[in-house]
Enzyme design. Structure first.
Site, PDB file in Angstrom:
ATOM      1  N   GLU A  37       0.850  -1.189   0.000  1.00 57.23           N
ATOM      2  CA  GLU A  37       0.000   0.000   0.000  1.00 57.23           C
ATOM      3  C   GLU A  37       0.892   1.246   0.000  1.00 57.23           C
ATOM      4  O   GLU A  37       1.879   1.290   0.744  1.00 57.23           O
ATOM      5  CB  GLU A  37      -0.910   0.020   1.237  1.00 57.23           C
ATOM      6  CG  GLU A  37      -1.967   1.106   1.146  1.00 57.23           C
ATOM      7  CD  GLU A  37      -2.848   1.170   2.398  1.00 57.23           C
ATOM      8  OE1 GLU A  37      -4.017   1.539   2.256  1.00 57.23           O
ATOM      9  OE2 GLU A  37      -2.355   0.868   3.494  1.00 57.23           O
ATOM     10  N   GLU A  60     -10.025   3.836   6.359  1.00 55.72           N
ATOM     11  CA  GLU A  60      -9.301   4.214   7.571  1.00 55.72           C
ATOM     12  C   GLU A  60     -10.172   4.833   8.659  1.00 55.72           C
ATOM     13  O   GLU A  60      -9.982   4.552   9.846  1.00 55.72           O
ATOM     14  CB  GLU A  60      -8.145   5.156   7.212  1.00 55.72           C
ATOM     15  CG  GLU A  60      -7.124   4.544   6.267  1.00 55.72           C
ATOM     16  CD  GLU A  60      -6.477   3.276   6.822  1.00 55.72           C
ATOM     17  OE1 GLU A  60      -6.609   2.997   8.025  1.00 55.72           O
ATOM     18  OE2 GLU A  60      -5.840   2.558   6.032  1.00 55.72           O
ATOM     19  N   ASN A  75      -3.002  -6.278   5.176  1.00 55.35           N
ATOM     20  CA  ASN A  75      -3.005  -7.313   4.138  1.00 55.35           C
ATOM     21  C   ASN A  75      -3.950  -8.442   4.535  1.00 55.35           C
ATOM     22  O   ASN A  75      -3.889  -8.949   5.654  1.00 55.35           O
ATOM     23  CB  ASN A  75      -1.602  -7.882   3.958  1.00 55.35           C
ATOM     24  CG  ASN A  75      -0.544  -6.805   3.871  1.00 55.35           C
ATOM     25  OD1 ASN A  75      -0.566  -5.960   2.995  1.00 55.35           O
ATOM     26  ND2 ASN A  75       0.395  -6.855   4.803  1.00 55.35           N
ATOM     27  N   GLU A  85      -6.496  -3.104  12.467  1.00 54.65           N
ATOM     28  CA  GLU A  85      -6.159  -3.867  11.260  1.00 54.65           C
ATOM     29  C   GLU A  85      -7.157  -4.986  10.990  1.00 54.65           C
ATOM     30  O   GLU A  85      -7.478  -5.276   9.832  1.00 54.65           O
ATOM     31  CB  GLU A  85      -4.741  -4.435  11.382  1.00 54.65           C
ATOM     32  CG  GLU A  85      -3.653  -3.398  11.590  1.00 54.65           C
ATOM     33  CD  GLU A  85      -3.684  -2.258  10.583  1.00 54.65           C
ATOM     34  OE1 GLU A  85      -4.032  -2.504   9.411  1.00 54.65           O
ATOM     35  OE2 GLU A  85      -3.361  -1.125  10.974  1.00 54.65           O
ATOM     36  N   GLY A  94       2.652   1.860  11.021  1.00 59.13           N
ATOM     37  CA  GLY A  94       2.402   1.144  12.266  1.00 59.13           C
ATOM     38  C   GLY A  94       2.032  -0.294  11.998  1.00 59.13           C
ATOM     39  O   GLY A  94       2.532  -1.224  12.628  1.00 59.13           O
TER      40      GLY A  94
END
Length: 845
Positions: free
Chosen positions: A121, A312, A257, A290, A253
């Site tokens: 990314e 996000e 994936n 995540e 951070g």
């Protein structure tokens, strides 16, 4: 067809056959990619960056191709349009940029080793294999990895490994997903695994530089997070496993994936015997963030990068929703109020700030929109507002339908609002678009005009700003029922104030709970009413008052000098978020004093007086009677007491250091940084400096390394600081991922400010070459803007950065941060005399 055209319009991949051979010894990659899809014309293009394209075949026949490195693609001439398979043979260099496929370095028992991982990314998949490297271009992937393998090494990817033949590791076909979510890693790893109630395998992987027990905390949080999300989203996790991998070198951070989430070691590994509460909270929220993405971002992905907030902002809100469910005793929403809210409010008050939804096309500009204060913090506040409006039941119902409608495909912001609107019966889109599409936020002024309680809204600016008459639909959250639920005019008259005050029996307030993205300016009459009983108000109200005071003062709508007289009312507060807001304000007063001056001595005395009773109550070491708040408050109070030269605090810190001098890793983690920093600041010498550097080089625990690293920046000796600056380019000591925080630490030390600033300017080209492709690169500019406060430094900043203003990815940051420094310089010049006189007077009382 131009370079800025989305390649997906001309070629829609359906499957990639990826063969990648990594030679660690020679630092090279050779690969073969066969991508199958539909070509809408005979001339198409695939993305590539830093690849050497050796041959392109269609139907086993070589075809013409033309490489355009500037546009990061190559053109291909097809025999015909329609269903097509394109095979590309290529090679590339393995680099140390922490992007694409790259090595991470670590040491075990004195032996230097490598762990190969990936970071694709936003647009770095094209550094690993050719393809249509755009979020909308979802396809399935069949991955085969070969490398110079040593027995006992581990190879992992998004999907389970299905076989190994002739040294090639083959992985199961992925679900349909975007290129930037492809991931793999290999090397000498350890792991711990478990399984969720629904049968999903959960694993945590790390190098063997760490004790096995450091994987346990993350394994537990990851397992429970997946279980929570399956229930909350009412949508099963769609993959067989969820691996969490700690990479020794990682610029961000963490990265979501699909099925193989990658993290900085500091964001995943926890020493169960000596870790602070704030580190546990950080690791838990990062993991929860995540894993929220596995649905919101991976299963359903933004159509293009302009809707990055869809990924996000939502994950940023959900990390708190999930962590609160997993660890309710932490009161994690209090952390949200002091970590995310002020970050968003400060950044979003500068004229020229980007909106949450922002147009972007140039690949070099895409990374620049990852503005943590806007896309993450402000965006999450937007969604917190939406959640409060629709309620959790409608939120979950809407999300479930959203996933059903868009799974394995792409969506835009409107799709989310439509889903939540249908589930709640509210016009969510109409309300939220005023926040999504417009930069900035309003200040709501509450006043009594001719006896009538009156509200007005106007865009709030810190410093100069051009008022364009923007109006927001504001979820007002007033404590008087007569006030509108949604305030969508410039002005509204609520009613007769005396009558309303008598009926309600409490002072009038808006933004109760502080969950809406605006601040409040009460007229003197209304503010006096609130402050008369401020100690009886709930903690969120006290926090909000302090946060709004600070912002109003930054904007010149309130005097910092007046705030100085108010702060002692809050000195006995025991809520962590109130204490955080209080000492954030006190720390802001430091910009009005010259270091090591009589004025700073007065500020230290003022800080000491405010913190002394609390330090007496808490001390430096944990107590059995500690609440969760006490654990966080102790650190804030001890920091203030040490700054204030509190003799008991200084003595306790010195004593604690001497008791653990032989093994500083055993210092209590909550106060480790404070103790080390105090020692370096007050007793720093060559011997101590060398000792801390040596410990730093050999330490594996990330939180311990961070404490050592930042304590080194506190030295008062310029010779020691110069030695530290001289290590900035030594990757065996300071990893590039850690350089930003170290640079900022030295820059914020007035003894090291000139050294760090000179180093930065003299080594700009090296920085660009080494970490310039990193999506966090602009944070170097941000850090500088947070520290500079004099007109001389402003002029130097302009002189250095204005010639670079058109560098791809830097334009917005340079413009914004120039304004930030200008605003601060004007504020200091305007208020410093009044602030220092008020502090001096307060010390006489």
């Amino acid at each position: 067809m131009t370079a800025s055209t989305h390649l997906y319009e001309y070629f829609q991949p359906t499957n990639y056959q990826l063969y990648i051979d990594v030679n660690r010894a020679n630092k090279t990659i050779t690969g073969k990619t066969t991508v199958t899809g539909n070509a809408t014309q005979t001339r198409i293009a695939l993305h590539q960056k830093y690849l050497t394209i050796d041959q392109v075949k269609v139907a086993d026949q070589p075809v013409n191709f033309e490489v355009d490195d500037d546009a990061e693609l190559f053109w291909i001439d097809l025999p015909e349009a329609g269903t097509t398979s394109v095979t590309v043979d290529y090679s590339a260099k393995l680099t140390d940029t922490m992007m694409g496929i790259y090595p991470s370095y670590y040491t075990v028992n004195g032996e230097k080793k490598q762990l190969i991982g990936t970071q694709f990314e936003t647009t770095s998949a094209r550094q690993a294999f050719p393809g249509v490297d755009e979020p909308e271009a979802k396809a399935t992937f069949d991955l085969a990895i070969k490398y110079d393998e040593v027995p006992g090494e581990t190879t992992i990817s998004n999907m389970p490994e299905v076989k190994v033949e002739d040294g090639v590791h083959y992985f199961d076909t992925t679900v349909k997903m975007s290129t930037y979510l492809v991931a793999f890693a290999f090397g000498d790893m350890q792991s711990k695994q478990t399984e969720t109630k629904s049968g999903v395998k959960i694993g945590v992987f790390a190098t063997k530089a760490h004790p096995a027990k450091s994987l346990d905390f993350a394994l537990d949080i990851a397992k429970r997070s997946i279980e929570f999300y399956e229930d909350f989203y009412q949508t099963p996790y769609p993959l067989p496993h969820s691996w969490q991998l700690a990479l020794p070198d990682f610029s961000a951070g963490a990265m979501e994936n699909w099925g193989l989430v990658t993290y900085r070691e500091a964001a995943l590994l926890v020493d169960p015997d000596n870790t602070s509460l704030d580190v546990k909270e950080y690791v838990a929220t990062v993991i929860a963030h995540e894993l929220a993405h596995q649905w919101f971002g991976d299963l359903v992905t933004m159509k293009w990068w302009d809707d990055l907030w869809l990924n996000e902002s939502f994950a940023n809100m959900m990390e708190y929703v999930a962590t609160d469910a997993l660890q309710p005793d932490w009161k994690i929403w209090d952390l949200y109020q002091v970590a995310e809210v002020p970050l968003a409010l400060q950044r979003d008050a500068t004229d020229g700030v980007q909106s949450v939804h922002v147009e972007v096309e140039d690949p070099a500009e895409i990374d620049s929109i990852f503005d943590g204060a806007i896309v993450y913090a402000k965006g999450s506040r937007m969604l917190v507002m939406a959640r409060a409006l629709v309620g959790d039941e409608a939120l979950r119902k809407g999300l479930r339908q959203y996933f059903i409608d868009h799974q394995y495909n792409n969506a835009r912001g409107k799709d989310l609002w439509d889903a939540l609107g249908q589930a709640s019966g509210l016009n969510v889109s109409e309300i939220m678009n005023t926040w999504l599409e417009q930069p900035g936020y309003p200040v709501v002024e509450a006043s009594v005009v001719a006896g009538q309680l009156t509200l007005t809204q106007q865009q709030f600016f810190v410093g100069e700003g051009k008022d364009l008459g923007r109006i927001w639909q504001i979820p007002l959250n007033a404590n008087y029922a007569a006030a509108p639920k949604i305030f969508k005019e410039q002005k509204v008259v609520v009613g007769d104030y005396e009558q309303l005050r008598a009926e309600n029996g409490v002072p009038f307030r808006v933004n109760v709970g502080n969950d809406s993205h605006f601040i409040v300016k009460y007229s003197p009459e209304l503010l006096s009413d609130i402050m008369e009983t401020v100690t009886e108000q709930d903690d969120r109200t006290k926090l909000q008052l302090l946060q709004d005071f600070r912002l109003l003062a930054e904007a010149g709508q309130m005097s910092y000098a007046d705030i100085v007289t108010v702060l002692p009312r809050f000195k006995a507060e025991e809520s962590a978020m109130v204490v955080d807001a209080l000492y954030t304000l006190i720390a802001n007063l430091r910009k009005f004093v010259v270091p090591e001056s009589a004025e700073e001595d007065a500020l230290k005395a003022y800080t000491k007086a405010l913190s002394s009773a609390q330090f007496e109550r808490l001390g430096l070491l944990p107590k059995e009677t500690d609440t969760v708040d006490d654990q966080s408050v102790r650190v804030k109070i001890a920091d203030a007491a040490l700054y204030g030269r509190n003799e008991k605090a200084l003595g306790a810190a010195k004593e604690l250091f001497e008791a653990h001098e032989a093994d500083l890793a055993k210092l209590p983690a909550d106060v480790r940084l404070l103790v080390l920093s105090n020692q370096m600041e007050n007793a720093g010498n060559q011997q101590l400096f060398d000792k801390l550097v040596n410990f730093y080089r050999n330490a594996a625990d990330a939180s311990y390394k961070a404490a050592l690293r930042m304590s080194l920046t506190k030295a008062n000796d310029e010779d020691l600081l110069q030695q530290l600056v001289d290590l900035f380019k030594d990757p065996d000591t300071i990893k590039p991922q850690d350089l930003r925080s170290l640079f900022a630490g030295v820059l914020s030390n007035h003894h090291g400010e000139q050294l760090a600033w000179d180093w930065f300017r003299n080594n700009w080209d090296w920085l660009v070459q080494t970490v310039g492709g990193d999506m966090s690169f602009t944070s170097y500019v941000t850090y500088i803007s947070r520290i500079f406060r004099t007109r001389a430094r402003l002029n130097e900043f302009k002189e250095f950065f204005e010639p670079k203003i058109n560098m791809p990815g830097l334009t917005r940051e340079i413009v914004m941060d120039t304004k930030v420094i200008e605003n601060r310089v004007q504020l200091v010049e305007r208020e410093k005399d009044a602030v220092n006189k008020t502090i001096a007077a307060a010390n006489q009382q």
